[in-house]
Motif scaffolding. Structure first.
Motif, short mmCIF file in Angstrom:
data_model
loop_
_atom_site.label_atom_id
_atom_site.label_comp_id
_atom_site.label_asym_id
_atom_site.label_seq_id
_atom_site.Cartn_x
_atom_site.Cartn_y
_atom_site.Cartn_z
N VAL A 9 0.83 -1.22 0.00
CA VAL A 9 0.00 0.00 0.00
C VAL A 9 0.86 1.26 0.00
O VAL A 9 0.62 2.20 -0.74
N THR A 10 1.89 1.28 0.82
CA THR A 10 2.72 2.47 0.95
C THR A 10 4.13 2.10 1.35
O THR A 10 4.33 1.20 2.17
N SER A 11 5.12 2.77 0.76
CA SER A 11 6.49 2.47 1.17
C SER A 11 6.96 3.43 2.25
O SER A 11 7.85 3.13 3.03
N ALA A 12 6.37 4.62 2.30
CA ALA A 12 6.82 5.62 3.27
C ALA A 12 6.18 5.39 4.64
O ALA A 12 6.76 5.73 5.66
N ASP A 13 4.99 4.84 4.64
CA ASP A 13 4.22 4.75 5.89
C ASP A 13 3.91 3.29 6.22
O ASP A 13 4.51 2.41 5.66
N VAL A 14 2.98 3.06 7.12
CA VAL A 14 2.69 1.68 7.52
C VAL A 14 1.19 1.40 7.40
O VAL A 14 0.36 2.13 7.96
N ALA A 15 0.86 0.36 6.65
CA ALA A 15 -0.54 -0.04 6.46
C ALA A 15 -0.80 -1.35 7.20
O ALA A 15 0.03 -2.25 7.18
N VAL A 16 -1.95 -1.42 7.88
CA VAL A 16 -2.31 -2.65 8.59
C VAL A 16 -3.76 -3.04 8.30
O VAL A 16 -4.59 -2.20 7.95
N ARG A 17 -4.01 -4.34 8.45
CA ARG A 17 -5.39 -4.84 8.41
C ARG A 17 -5.66 -5.41 9.79
O ARG A 17 -4.90 -6.25 10.29
N VAL A 18 -6.74 -4.95 10.44
CA VAL A 18 -7.06 -5.44 11.77
C VAL A 18 -8.44 -6.09 11.76
O VAL A 18 -9.29 -5.73 10.94
N VAL A 134 -17.01 -11.11 10.44
CA VAL A 134 -15.78 -10.59 11.06
C VAL A 134 -15.62 -9.11 10.69
O VAL A 134 -15.69 -8.74 9.52
N TRP A 135 -15.41 -8.30 11.71
CA TRP A 135 -15.16 -6.88 11.46
C TRP A 135 -13.70 -6.71 11.04
O TRP A 135 -12.79 -7.23 11.68
N THR A 136 -13.51 -5.99 9.92
CA THR A 136 -12.16 -5.79 9.38
C THR A 136 -11.95 -4.31 9.08
O THR A 136 -12.82 -3.66 8.51
N ALA A 137 -10.79 -3.81 9.46
CA ALA A 137 -10.46 -2.42 9.14
C ALA A 137 -9.09 -2.36 8.45
O ALA A 137 -8.19 -3.14 8.78
N THR A 138 -8.98 -1.46 7.47
CA THR A 138 -7.67 -1.18 6.85
C THR A 138 -7.27 0.22 7.27
O THR A 138 -8.06 1.16 7.14
N ILE A 139 -6.06 0.34 7.78
CA ILE A 139 -5.59 1.63 8.32
C ILE A 139 -4.18 1.90 7.80
O ILE A 139 -3.31 1.02 7.87
N VAL A 140 -3.96 3.11 7.30
CA VAL A 140 -2.59 3.54 6.95
C VAL A 140 -2.19 4.62 7.94
O VAL A 140 -2.84 5.65 8.05
N PHE A 141 -1.12 4.34 8.67
CA PHE A 141 -0.60 5.31 9.64
C PHE A 141 0.55 6.09 9.01
O PHE A 141 1.42 5.50 8.36
N ASP A 142 0.56 7.39 9.25
CA ASP A 142 1.69 8.21 8.83
C ASP A 142 2.78 8.11 9.90
O ASP A 142 2.52 8.39 11.07
N VAL A 143 3.97 7.69 9.49
CA VAL A 143 5.07 7.57 10.46
C VAL A 143 6.24 8.45 10.05
O VAL A 143 6.35 8.84 8.91
#
Lengths: 143, 484
Positions: A9-18, A134-143
């Motif tokens: 998703v992103t090389s600069a930041d961090v993406a997660v699926r929860v 199942v509840w699923t969220a995709t989140i991209v955090f700016d780091v």
């Protein structure tokens, strides 16, 4: 593991699926993911005081955004790592609300080995959905 | 979209045509050589096409050679919009770390005089400049003092004894952005950043002692004008931003724009591009708040530079003036600024978004310090702690990019990949063997910043030069680094 890192998703930041079986559990997983991104060994809360807060938003999605933002706020404003121990989410006709009980642990460089600082929750690919129960969220955090 | 599907405009420019995706108002252009283009992840092209959909965008959505995928805009993204024709302002085109930027401090010291002292100097800088998560600065800004700081930027620091008047001349906007509106800044943003002014931060933020070797000078006349006037001259580079104040301002307005953009008929494929016309109530409010964050970042870098001067003065038992500690320049990376550019043969006031990109004004342009006017604006390109950085200069050829160029080397690997491949402590050791002394607030974070996680800076600057975006002046080699 209630969350996984998404690589493409992103090389600069961090993406997660929860994930979570309920919205409360989903929010807890998201809080755990945030801590795991920042800390090398998140472990269990060392010592802290109890903290609780309530939030309201127009949708479950925006409530999750507000929830994560609240955790980031305490990190910077009060130098506290807020570790949720209970999140109760309610859905109503005007949106969603939550009550969170958490342990607030003072940031101590001697205890906490930070990998990165998370600056913000982004809206890039941000989503919350219930798939096959199942509840699923995709989140991209700016780091 | 794959690199092969892009149209080659020149050896250093590739285009995604306007008809590549529905909703694009202009083509997207990627500045890169073939090798850099191939190394870019597909998300860069997708994000560049999204930017091309912004209301009011003119000419092209641009991506610099150090471009890599982020959120909203790619990092390295540039877009100019016409506010008189519905042009929008978007926090996603600026980034959360508003006015993240770099300043370069020259010294009159040479490698021979400093080489044996790098380790204690870096150790003292690490002790004196707060770095890493949870680190607090020495001043707390609240209430009217914060209002004043948000309005005055680096000027506030100088007026309060943290620097000299001359410093202001060598900052973009003289270190004090006009149009700051403290009333547009939320209580939350004020609270969140209150203790962080004067701190380095973490991630890719750094403080580095560097040397400009004779072999690395590519334009001696300009280097001399910028203050690099002796062989093996020592310089100090500072990379930091507006800290949590900026992060919260961007977060606040991202949410606000999301709730109002439909009212303005705006519907973009990425919600991180949420925006409002600049000349709307919400657009003006964000512009005023963003300018406050720009000033906080100028102030932050000024305070850090002041500490650097103190450390050097204390260590060498000489005054900053005797040590020739003079600010070369301070550049912004993450901003949206109103600038005059030539469109269809005449000047027009445009709002230029630069996210992970540097303004690069050509010789003679307004806004450059008098002393540099015949040469062009200094452009400071921060590389990795392993491979080095560059001092470049703006050129007249860069009008096509709205006088914008690269800001760094650009990530090649994701942070997770880098952490799998490199180990922070091993990296510190191996760099130490090469004569680069590292102090860090986080060894895990250090691994993410390994040289191998970034593109080859020589290639990136070479591509920027080939594309006419800027010209190299001096290559700066790292000797010691404080990592947040």
């Amino acid at each position: 593991m209630p969350f996984e890192t998404i690589e493409d998703v992103t090389s600069a930041d961090v993406a997660v699926r929860v994930t979570g079986r309920s919205t409360g559990e989903l929010f807890m997983s998201a809080g755990e993911a945030l801590r795991a991104i920042m800390l090398r060994d998140p472990g269990r809360p060392a010592a802290g005081t109890e903290l609780s807060f309530e939030l309201r938003a127009v949708s479950t999605e925006m409530l999750l955004f507000a929830f994560l933002e609240e955790l980031l706020f305490h990190k910077d404003a009060d130098s506290l790592l807020v570790i949720p121990s209970m999140v109760d989410v309610e859905h109503g006709p005007d949106g969603a609300s939550l009550r969170c009980v958490a342990i607030a642990e003072p940031i101590d460089p001697g205890i906490h080995d930070f990998i990165v600082d998370v600056k913000a929750v982004t809206m890039h690919r941000f989503s919350v959905a219930r798939v096959n129960g199942v509840w699923t969220a995709t989140i991209v955090f700016d780091v | 979209m794959k690199p092969g599907q892009l149209q080659r405009i020149s050896d250093y420019c590739y285009e995604i045509p306007r008809d590549a995706r529905r909703g694009m108002r202009v083509p997207a252009r990627i500045y890169a050589n073939e090798e850099i283009l191939r190394s870019m992840d597909d998300a860069v092209f997708e994000q560049a096409t999204n930017v091309a959909m912004l209301p009011g965008i003119l000419k092209y959505a641009l991506c610099m050679p150090d471009g890599h995928s982020g959120y909203g805009f790619p990092i390295g993204g540039v877009a100019a919009v016409d506010p008189e024709n519905g042009g929008v302002i978007s926090p996603g085109g600026i980034g959360f770390d508003i006015n993240c930027g770099i300043r370069l401090l020259a010294t009159s010291l040479t490698l021979g005089e400093v080489k044996a002292h790098i380790q204690p100097l870096v150790d003292r800088l690490f002790a004196r400049v707060p770095a890493g998560v949870g680190a607090a600065g020495e001043i707390t800004l609240k209430g009217s003092k914060l209002d004043e700081a948000m309005t005055k930027g680096a000027l506030w620091a100088v007026q309060n004894g943290f620097g000299v008047q001359e410093d202001l001349e060598y900052c973009e906007e003289n270190g004090c952005m006009e149009g700051a509106d403290p009333e547009a800044v939320s209580h939350k943003a004020r609270e969140r950043g209150k203790s962080q002014t004067g701190t380095l931060g973490s991630g890719n933020h750094f403080l580095e002692i560097q040397v400009a070797k004779k072999a690395g000078i590519s334009d001696e006349k300009t280097a001399r004008a910028f203050g690099i006037d002796r062989d093996d001259q020592i310089l100090v580079m500072i990379h930091s931003g507006s800290r949590a104040t900026g992060h919260q301002i961007a977060t606040d307005y991202l949410q606000r724009f999301l709730s109002v953009q439909q009212r303005y008929g705006i519907n973009l494929p990425d919600r991180e591009l949420a925006c409002a016309p600049l000349y709307s109530e919400e657009g003006r409010a964000y512009f005023g708040a963003m300018n406050c964050a720009i000033n906080i970042a100028f102030l932050n870098r000024q305070l850090i530079m002041h500490r650097v001067r103190e450390v050097f003065a204390d260590y060498f038992k000489k005054s900053p003036r005797e040590l020739g500690l003079r600010l070369v320049y301070d550049v912004c990376h993450n901003t949206a600024k109103l600038e005059s550019h030539e469109i269809d043969g005449g000047p027009r006031k445009l709002l230029v978004h630069r996210k992970g990109a540097t303004r690069a004004f050509a010789p003679g342009m307004r806004g450059i310090p008098e002393r540099y006017m015949p040469y062009g604006q200094p452009v400071i390109v921060g590389g990795s702690m392993e491979t080095g950085s560059y001092l470049c200069v703006g050129t007249a050829r860069a009008s096509e990019s709205f006088f914008s160029t690269v800001h760094g080397s650009g990530r090649l690997m994701s942070r997770t990949q880098a952490r799998k491949q490199f180990n922070g402590r091993d990296l510190q050791r191996s760099l130490g063997e090469k004569g680069i002394h590292i102090r860090t607030a986080s060894f895990s974070g250090l691994a993410e910043e390994a040289g191998g996680a970034y593109k080859d800076i020589d290639e990136v600057v070479g591509a920027a030069f080939g594309a006419g975006l800027c010209a190299p002046v001096a290559r700066l080699v790292p000797l010691g680094n404080v990592k947040g």
